[in-house]
Design a protein around this motif. Sequence first.
Motif, short mmCIF file in Angstrom:
data_model
loop_
_atom_site.label_atom_id
_atom_site.label_comp_id
_atom_site.label_asym_id
_atom_site.label_seq_id
_atom_site.Cartn_x
_atom_site.Cartn_y
_atom_site.Cartn_z
N VAL A 138 0.97 -1.29 -0.17
CA VAL A 138 -0.01 0.09 -0.03
C VAL A 138 0.87 1.10 0.09
O VAL A 138 1.67 1.36 0.89
N LEU A 172 -2.66 0.49 -4.47
CA LEU A 172 -2.11 -0.88 -4.07
C LEU A 172 -1.42 -1.46 -5.15
O LEU A 172 -1.98 -1.23 -6.55
N ASN A 195 0.72 -4.66 2.14
CA ASN A 195 -0.87 -4.70 2.31
C ASN A 195 -1.23 -5.67 3.04
O ASN A 195 -0.97 -6.81 3.20
N SER A 338 -10.11 -0.05 -0.82
CA SER A 338 -8.79 0.48 -0.48
C SER A 338 -9.30 1.76 0.23
O SER A 338 -8.33 2.24 1.00
#
Length: 711
Positions: A138, A172, A195, A338
Amino acid sequence: MIQLVKNFTVTTAVAVLSVSAASAGTVLKLNAGAIDTTKISNNYAASWMMEAQPTEYIVQFKKAITEADKAKLKAQFEVFGYLPDDALVVRSTYAQLISYKNSNAEVQAVVKYSPAYKVSRDFDAASVFNKDVLESVVVKTFKASETEQVAAKIAALNPQVELQVVDGKSILALIPRGSVVAVAAVSGVEHVQPNPQFESLHFAMDEDITGTVVATAAGDYTDLKGDETGTRVMKFDAAWSQGFTGRGQTVSMADTGLDSGNIATIHQDFAGQVISGYPFGLWSKTWDDPMGHGTHVAGSVMGNGKASRGLLKGGAYDANMVAEGMWSPMLKNLSVPSKLGDLFAKAYADGARVHTNSWGGARTFGAYDAFAIQVDEWTAANPDMLVLFAAGNSGADKNKDGRIDANSMASPGTAKNVLTVGASENKTTSGGIQVPISKLRAAKDEWPAEPIYSDYISNNENGVAMFSSRGPTVDGRIKPDIVAPGTNILSVRAQTNGASELWGAYNKDYAWSGGTSMATPLTAGAVAIARQVLIEKHGIQNPSAALMKATMIHTAVDMYPGQFGEIGASRGQELLTRRPNSDEGYGRVDVSNIVNIGAETKLIDNRQGVAQGAEVVYEFTLAQTGSLYANLVWTDVAGSANAAQALVNDLDLVLTMPNGQTISMNDHINNLEMIEKSGLPAGTYKLAVKGNKIPQGKNGAQAYALVFTAK
């Protein structure tokens, strides 16, 4: 007796400089390490002087940052967030910033925002063996408007980079481990982290137990004793008897979905109360619940109990719900968006002011990461919705001392502004998992020592569930905030084909389960009751999230010393200190205390707030020897994932006694403060909320909620 003499009155407006000079910024507190800026010279990085393009730097001040400091900087540069101590992130060239420093005596130092400062410590160490291994990451950017541009720069770094989602301030991507620092070096990138893998936070008992586990049940409700739902331990009946049932309140739940995902065919325990539903799962077109977890959660919030003739109800059984399904039929698992703000915004638009989440990432324990920051960003911008998160189910006794180890909190439960819920024990022997902990297959590794090993998980309401995650967070904040029953909870069973029976079916309509997943929705039901009480009984319209949180904490019951008594740490005493602590937080939810708040308790929702260097003083008089319990809560702006301290705006709660002596927690880590003192002599007292440092206040001030009882 208590007399409130002064209310919302600023009695002392101290010059800001005199307050902050004693704590002048000379150290940058970053996760990558502390930087002593007194040892930095203007020329220590002469190569930066040649940079033609603006990029991010850290500008530290010699004192607490004022509104004038910010205004002066913003007049010349692009200014982003705060870093401790007393620093702001600024975009410019080094030459321009050094020139600014040389003409402004209040500036302590200018430091390049090095790529090394932006990389999470949760990455495995880079090596020749993993440099080409693709890792899901991320990337958080400083500005949403630049995210597409930043993503393009990242993609150009390495042909192996695969961009997956670019949304808001998040990217991402799959990138080689060896490229992480290069990604962090891209201008516009604020933070890079692995992530996280989010999961529902019910404690998975499947295939994990030896012997007979699920107690047999009649299934016809004749064997129910009233303690199965967890609401009895929480004393919801005291609210129901007074007509506080969640009426007029809307709670939202983001989870695996809700039963059929169709308002017209929903389980009868939700009929007429689900006002909307939305699919958020990847490749999902419905908010149904193929797994069963979300349906169980919703039942604890607001199930009306129709299938059980009213015997098995949720805590706020007259409340409405906005259902948000995050189940991905392709992944056959949760797929959390997200951009978490999308979850909250949908629910908020439909009237929800309480949002419950029984999921989290259980691998980066205690981290104030990009997802916790997203939650704090949204809640700071929308301060009248209280968001709840489960603490996690990673509690374990790895060092075999008979006590659950610290530091196992799941994100986003690590966020500052949420109400983070741990699991205490329900008290029931009628169903679910009714064996000693020693019968669990994981017991010898996770809970191998007495007194935990031979204990049962639902035999003492003053116990914390052995699996419940403990704090503190990495930066030392107290989490969880509160606990509620989370073992052997009976709630609604999803009617969808293939849905899990969780800890076992009671009948076709109800099933048992446990985990902080179950404690959190019960607490959400209690928050809905609390909001109804604040509005209908106390006349506080649209109470802030800070006031709802302060009310929940103020009315909680301290469970000290826990289920094993005062036997000492060496023998496994569960709670070593009175609240607050990172096992129970501020205690177990008590709904009876919420609905019975009396005149001796003051509920203050100060939306204007307190300015830096100022204070708001509340005076009260004790006619005889008495006590004070006070809780200060504020919704803080988001901190930085790169900072060693998440707190940005810092308030203090200080009690001045009749003889002039002062009492304070002197806490500069949490955005909650408490004073609990008994044996106070008769006399007049001053309870002050002080603005210590408010670098990111709204109009220079920080709003707050204060709940205190003097009697």
